[in-house]
Write an enzyme that holds these catalytic residues in place. Sequence first.
Site, mmCIF file in Angstrom:
data_model
loop_
_atom_site.group_PDB
_atom_site.id
_atom_site.type_symbol
_atom_site.label_atom_id
_atom_site.label_comp_id
_atom_site.label_asym_id
_atom_site.label_seq_id
_atom_site.Cartn_x
_atom_site.Cartn_y
_atom_site.Cartn_z
ATOM 1 N N SER A 212 0.794 -1.235 0.000
ATOM 2 C CA SER A 212 0.000 0.000 0.000
ATOM 3 C C SER A 212 0.821 1.278 0.000
ATOM 4 C CB SER A 212 -0.941 0.005 1.213
ATOM 5 O OG SER A 212 -1.867 -1.063 1.125
ATOM 6 N N ASP B 265 -10.665 -6.705 0.904
ATOM 7 C CA ASP B 265 -10.077 -5.563 1.586
ATOM 8 C C ASP B 265 -9.476 -6.068 2.892
ATOM 9 O OD1 ASP B 265 -10.338 -2.321 1.507
ATOM 10 O OD2 ASP B 265 -10.302 -3.066 3.570
ATOM 11 N N HIS C 139 -15.163 -0.390 4.453
ATOM 12 C CA HIS C 139 -15.035 1.008 4.888
ATOM 13 C C HIS C 139 -16.268 1.838 4.545
ATOM 14 C CE1 HIS C 139 -10.772 -0.284 4.620
ATOM 15 N NE2 HIS C 139 -10.566 0.601 5.588
ATOM 16 N N CYS D 129 -7.688 1.854 2.204
ATOM 17 C CA CYS D 129 -8.792 1.051 1.673
ATOM 18 C C CYS D 129 -8.384 0.384 0.360
ATOM 19 C CB CYS D 129 -10.016 1.929 1.463
ATOM 20 S SG CYS D 129 -11.403 1.050 0.708
#
Length: 621
Positions: free
Chosen positions: A326, A365, A371, A384
């Site tokens: 990420s 996720d 989320h 996310c």
Amino acid sequence: MAIQTTNKGPDWKINLVHRRIYWTAALVLIITGLMLLQIFNLQVAKHDHFTTLSKSNHIKILPVVPSRGLIFSSDGVLLADNRPSFTLDIVPERVADVDSVIDQLSRMITVTPDDIQRFRELKKRTRRFEGIPLRLNLDDEEVALISVNRHLLPGVDVVASLSRYYPLADSLAHTVGYVGMIDEEEFENLNKSNYSSTSYVGKSGIEKAYEDLLHGYVGYQQVEVNAQGRKIREIYREHPESSKNLYLTIDASMQITAVQALNGRRGAIVAIDPNTGAVLVSASSPGYNPNLFVDGIDRKIYADLLRSKDTPLLNRSLQGKYPPGSTIKPMLALGGLYHGRREAETETWCPGWYSLRGSSHRYRDWKKQGHGHIDMVNAISQSCDVYFYVLAKDMEIDLLHRTMTDFGFGKPTDIDIGGEVAGLVPSTQWKREALGQPWYPGETLITGIGQGATTVTPIQLVVATAVIANRGKLVRPYLLSEVRDSATGQQVIRASAHEGKQLISADPEDWDVIIHSMQEVVHGERGTARSSGAGTEYRFAGKTGTAQVIKVGQDEEYDEEEIPEEFRDHALFIAFAPVEAPEIALAVIVENGGSGSTTAAPLARELLDHYFRRQNRVEAG
């Protein structure tokens, strides 16, 4: 029967004597003539030749090797030193039987098979009148033992010299590198006159990259020697061209802090000045002791280093290839804004998974319950995955590739010590050429969260972080800051910062969104690294990353406790500070460390605190 005799008379005897005299005289004349001819040849025709030989019996031309230049950190810490040592040399020209002398020496001091092998390899490329080292780094007892038996050892000398030493040992081994004995391949590519009496050459890191500056250029001395070849006096000296001392951009205090923070775990921490590209920290863990390599490493120790699962010889900062996870989400989000594929306010629905149309496969996720409706700022700060699955689908793989390369991924950064790898940013063309296969939409989705075929190096990751801090400007990292003459101390070269190249000319508002999002990661109420940002006396921006090492099946759960360590997720974190005027950017990777927020982010906070504490901008804890 009577025997007849011939009476030749007295004249015959006289003639015989005369003939013998004539022949003797002729022979004497011939011999005398030959002797005179040889004398003429020696005294006149070959006068210069034999004069030279005569002089060489008592006058020698010896090389004068300059001391190798020293290496310092930016805060003045000595990183590579020269220490006095004693070497046992043999001059083949003065030894009748080299093998016999080696046997004799082996009975006095320790001489290993590796010592003998190295000696024989050096002997092949060294002139007979030059000393060849048999044993390096003699201790005081060995020096004394050789000295008292010197009369029994013609052609053997104990030579005082300098040996390379690295005070910080494994803390900077991968960056500073090390010197080692010159091998045959290296010798063929070196200036032979300049290395005729040098046994060492830079093998890696700074030592190799700046060999010419560190070595200098050899001089010579004309000396008178006695019948045993020992020096009596110096007649003339041509001083060598002095070597250069190097000052690096590395901050030794921060480097040590980074190494201690990693605490032997596999991983890397790299920090740079985002304005100039100066490398402040380049820590690769675990390290190794470069002092073991200087005089030739023990074969068993070297084999253990090669076989170690921790691969300590690998410079992870430049050569470690990792999925970025990420940490690349801010870069891809900027690409979405810049190329008009997303508005910052546009929300994406996240139920905890995402599926492509017509497919039942669910791309999950990290947050099982999802989320909900989420915009770009919150998608970055809360990391996310579903938001970035959808963004990646909208951008498609080749635009993702373009965005990543704009941030410097997929190609070397051209750091000045070399040796780095390029990593990989996938594209349709890459897969077609490398694998002969088409690109699939599902691969685009996992590329959007830094998984799949994408790999980056820590140095690339910190450079990309600096691009965000610089709002689109790419800088080239470098390690050499200053060069000084080792004899005079005068500055020879002052490295100037490389002019950054503006690669991404996004709107200022777009950069504001991305930087604000990264601030929320560490300072926001729901940021993934909010615990690492709590209580700081400075504002910084960051992004966590957790990269899978193994694929988890559709209906399987990832249970870290049940997975062997080498298959656990990598922990990553990037950051720059202070937000309003960035001075430092960094990237942290801990292999198999689990969560980026719980493992990597605290290490970054520790290093940032140290940086600002040294400038008296943070109170000591």
